[in-house]
Every structure is written in C-alpha cells, then in structure tokens.
Design an enzyme around this catalytic site. Structure first.
Site, short mmCIF file in Angstrom:
data_model
loop_
_atom_site.label_atom_id
_atom_site.label_comp_id
_atom_site.label_asym_id
_atom_site.label_seq_id
_atom_site.Cartn_x
_atom_site.Cartn_y
_atom_site.Cartn_z
N LYS A 78 -10.30 58.96 -63.68
CA LYS A 78 -11.05 59.52 -62.55
C LYS A 78 -11.39 60.97 -62.85
CE LYS A 78 -10.77 60.04 -57.50
NZ LYS A 78 -9.96 59.79 -56.28
N SER A 159 -12.10 57.47 -52.26
CA SER A 159 -12.96 58.21 -53.16
C SER A 159 -12.95 57.66 -54.60
CB SER A 159 -12.53 59.68 -53.20
OG SER A 159 -11.21 59.81 -53.75
N SER A 183 -7.52 56.70 -50.73
CA SER A 183 -8.56 56.65 -51.76
C SER A 183 -8.23 55.83 -52.98
CB SER A 183 -8.93 58.08 -52.19
OG SER A 183 -9.65 58.74 -51.18
#
Length: 493
Positions: A78, A159, A183
């Site tokens: 990420k 997210s 998330s």
C-alpha cells in the site's frame, strides 16, 4: 498444476521450498499479470526489479537450505508505507516527487522475511475514504461486476482499495493494508478476500504516512485466513522507533491455527442490528452464528450500549488527529511546492495545500481544525474522547461474558463508483460496524461468507480481546472452512 497467479502465500512458499517451481517463475507470472491489468488502476508504481531480486535471493536460499518464512512470495505494498528509493505518495498530489531515503519498519520486516515487492498500491488519499475514489491518481476499480447485466464500475472499498482489488484480481497473492476505522476489513469484504487489523501497537507505525495516530494500524490482506496469519507474523513486532509499539513477542499465529472453537463463547452485539440493514446481511450473520456453533462455540447475546455514538466520535477524533498530522505538508521540506509570483510564506502554504490536497482531505482537515479550536475543544474533541472511553468499557464488559464477537463487516455489498460520492455522510456510514473495534484498539478480521443476489461478496467480522489475534484467526478459519467461499470475479480487464 494451477496457474501460479492463483496461488496464495502458503502454496507459493511451499512450492518454492519443494522445488515445484522457482521463485523467479512466480515473480515473473505476477509481474506479467500486473502489467496487463492497467484498467483496474490498482498499482501506482510497478517494481518488477524488486520482485525479481527477492525471487533470485529465494532461489539461492533454497539451494543453500536457508529459506525464510515468506521466501519466494511477491506482494503488493500500500502506498502509505515509505519504501527506500521508491516513490511514496499516499495517493496525494502534495507528495508528488517524494522518494523516501528510508524504509518503513513493516516493509523492512517483510523484506527481511523474504518477500518481494511487485509495486506500490493505490488508495484513498491519505487513507481518507471508503471507496478509493479520493486518490489523486484516479479511482481503483473492483474486478467484480454485478450479475444483472450492468457494467457499472464498482468500488473496491477503501482506503485499502488498491490492495483489495489487486488480491481479488490475482495481481498479487497478498498485500499490506492499513486500518484506521475499517480500511482493511471493509475492502476485504467488498471483494471476497480476508483481512486482519491486529491489536493497536502490534505493527509499527514508523515510516507509515500518518492519518490518525491513535487509530492507524497496519495489517495483512490475502486470499485466506492462513495467508493472513503468515503475513501478519512477518509484519508484526516491537519497534523502539514507535512509542506506541507493543514490546511483546510475536506468536506463531499460522502454526497455531485451529478451526475448533470448543470452549469458546461468541457474543452477538444486539446494537449491531441497525435499522435498514439488508435482509441478505442479516441472513449471512445468522448463517455465521450457525457456523460458529458447528465449530463448537457457545453463542450469547451481548450489549455494547454506546455503539451508536462510535461513528460520530470517530469522525471527530480522526479528523482532529489528521489536521495535526497533515500540518507538516507545507511546501517547504519535501513534496509539492506551489509558489505564485511575488508570494510570501503564508501564500505559499495556502497555494501548496490548495493544489495538493483533495476535497475529502480538505474537508477532514477543516473539521479537525474546527473541533480543536478554542471554544469547541471541550464541546467536541474532549466529549468524543470520553465517548471513546465508554466504547472501550463496553467491550471490556462484554469480555466478561464472551471471548469473541461476530458481526457483519459492512452494511452492504460493494456499491457503484459515484453512487455515494455526493453525500459524505452516506459514505461514512460504511464504517458503522468496523469503527468501534478501531476506537478500542481491538484485533478484528473480515472473512468472506457468501454472495448477495447480485453475485457480490459479503463479509463477516470477528472482533477479539486485546492481543488475541489467535482467537480471531481461529474463528475466521472456522467460518472459512464452513462457508467454502471460492467465488472469484470473471476477468474483464
């Protein structure tokens, strides 16, 4: 033999160890698949050289009998984790051109465990969002489609939407995620994979771009529970560079996995039966209860009376911490600098932030600044912190009656991109089931349980006591074994 890109962490690790295929073959297969999947917009930066270098090291380690826990496994990172020599943007224009000269502790732990990096994954800007529509580099697209014949692009959750989309589309066997209010868990539920947020402090936050420091926690996302356990074991550990890091040994979660819940009591929080919850979510929840009973657990109803205040408290505390954390982005030291002709220092700050931050980030900074301002600090921020303490106390009371909690992960299946963008409150409601565990710093996991009528994945959430990742993973495995979830999106990209 199955396609190499269909394999998860355990299968790749074992196959490399047993000589069924080389780590370089695995890395190249995933590199090719990533390169062919631009339509999903899951990767912001591709790093094939990193993946191949780690693969060659794994093959050499196999020859010398010195394999590591994740040797031969290429993963996605990420783009909130700083990676030395590789751009890190947090999906924001304000970090354009920023290339860290250091490595985050979590990513360093993974490289030390033998993993390789396929690239940096897209996300909601500064991890603020539930649909991956706030990225400065475009929306991430879910690989899933509704079975009603429509071709509406669906949200992969947020997210960590780049992570969820990439795993579900078999672009990588696993990826890192971060979870501030859901998330990891919500995107995992939207695309039919597993994802675990550990106890706050289990994974170091050093080198992770900060959103809300008292809530942010790194975790693992993968196809199944076993792979999550392996990856989390490689990520976790004490870090003296993070003052909130827990100085505790990392258990062998993967080695201790068991689908038996004999002697365990699972609580069902009555407050999670929210108004307007789809019948399909309710049915899946009841099915999950039956699965855990079949695994040997006793099931009891419990009460978490302050649950209804969790979302409003979260959306005061998280923006308050965000407004403080994001003050460092001023155009002076790194990242974007917007300096209009004849501008002074204050003008440069304003222009840089106006150009670099997206609308959702600006919204949360403004909310956070407001609730921390003189005259409102006590009325909002202090009250929210008191509510947070009450929510934690609710969980402590529940643990006197049970060992784990079972809830839905999200109040719906994946929605279409653009469907909720105009109404921030509707978007924030996606976190209704995940936020309470985040406020209390508890370990929690989402595992896929089935499909809705439109053929989209639905997830179940397990919440555990502090430091009981093992209990959460065991319950997740029990559900996984009984759900038999094997659905995958049909390739259109």
């Amino acid at each position: 033999m199955a396609e190499l890109t269909d394999l998860g962490i355990a299968a790749i690790r074992d196959g490399v160890r047993d000589g069924e295929f080389s780590a370089r073959e695995v890395a190249q297969a995933f590199i090719d698949r990533v390169a062919a999947a631009k339509a999903l917009n899951a990767f912001l930066v591709e790093t094939p050289d990193h993946a191949l270098k780690a693969a060659d090291a794994a093959d050499a380690a196999r020859a010398s009998g010195d394999l590591k826990p994740m040797s031969g496994v290429p993963i996605g990172m990420k783009d909130l984790f700083c990676t030395e020599g590789v751009p890190t943007t947090a999906a924001s224009g304000i970090l354009a051109g920023f290339t860290p000269t250091y490595e985050s502790t979590v990513s360093a732990n993974l490289w030390a465990a033998g993993a390789g990096m396929l690239g940096k994954l897209n996300l909601d800007q500064f991890a603020m969002g539930s649909s991956n529509e706030t990225s400065a580099f475009g929306n991430v697209i879910s690989p899933w489609r509704r079975n009603d014949g429509g071709n509406a692009a669906l949200a992969p959750g947020g997210s960590s939407g780049g992570s969820s989309s990439a795993i579900s589309a078999r672009l990588c066997p696993a990826a890192t995620g971060t979870d501030t209010g859901g998330s990891i868990r919500q995107p995992a539920a939207f695309v039919g994979i597993s994802g675990i947020k550990p106890t706050y402090g289990r994974c170091s936050r050093w080198g992770v771009v900060a959103f809300a420091s008292s809530l942010d926690q790194a975790g693992a996302m993968a196809h199944d529970v076993t792979d999550c356990a392996i990856m989390l074991g490689a990520m976790a550990g004490f870090d003296p560079k993070d003052s909130t890091s827990l100085d505790l040994p990392v258990p062998d979660w993967a080695g201790s996995l068991s689908g038996s819940l004999k002697g365990k009591t699972v609580g069902i929080p009555k407050e999670y039966r929210v108004d307007g919850m789809p019948a399909e979510i309710e049915m899946l929840w009841e099915q999950g209860i039956a699965w855990l009973k079949d695994a040997g657990a006793e099931v009891v109803e419990v009460s978490l009376p302050h649950t209804r205040y969790a979302l409003p408290a979260y959306y005061i505390i998280a923006p308050a911490e965000a407004s403080s954390n994001l003050a460092r982005y001023d155009g002076v030291r790194y990242g974007l600098r917007d300096l209009p002709d004849g501008a002074g220092l204050q003008d440069m700050y304003a222009a840089t932030r106006a150009a670099g931050f997206g609308p959702e980030v600006k919204r949360r900074i403004m909310i956070g600044t407001y609730v921390l301002s003189a005259g409102f600090y006590d009325a909002y921020y202090n009250q929210a912190q008191k509510v947070r303490a009450l929510i934690a106390r609710d969980f402590e009371a529940a643990w006197e009656r049970c060992d784990l909690l079972l809830t839905p992960t999200a109040p719906s299946a994946a929605f279409a991109l653009g469907e909720k963008q105009a109404d921030p409150l509707a978007m924030y409601l996606n976190d209704v089931f995940t936020v309470p565990a985040s406020l209390a710093g508890l370990p929690a996991m989402s595992v896929p349980g089935g499909l809705d009528a439109q053929g989209l994945p639905l997830g179940l959430q397990i919440i555990g006591k502090p430091l009981d990742e093992q209990g959460v993973l065991d319950a997740g495995l029990a559900i996984e074994q009984r759900a038999g979830f094997s659905a995958r999106p049909e390739q259109w990209w």
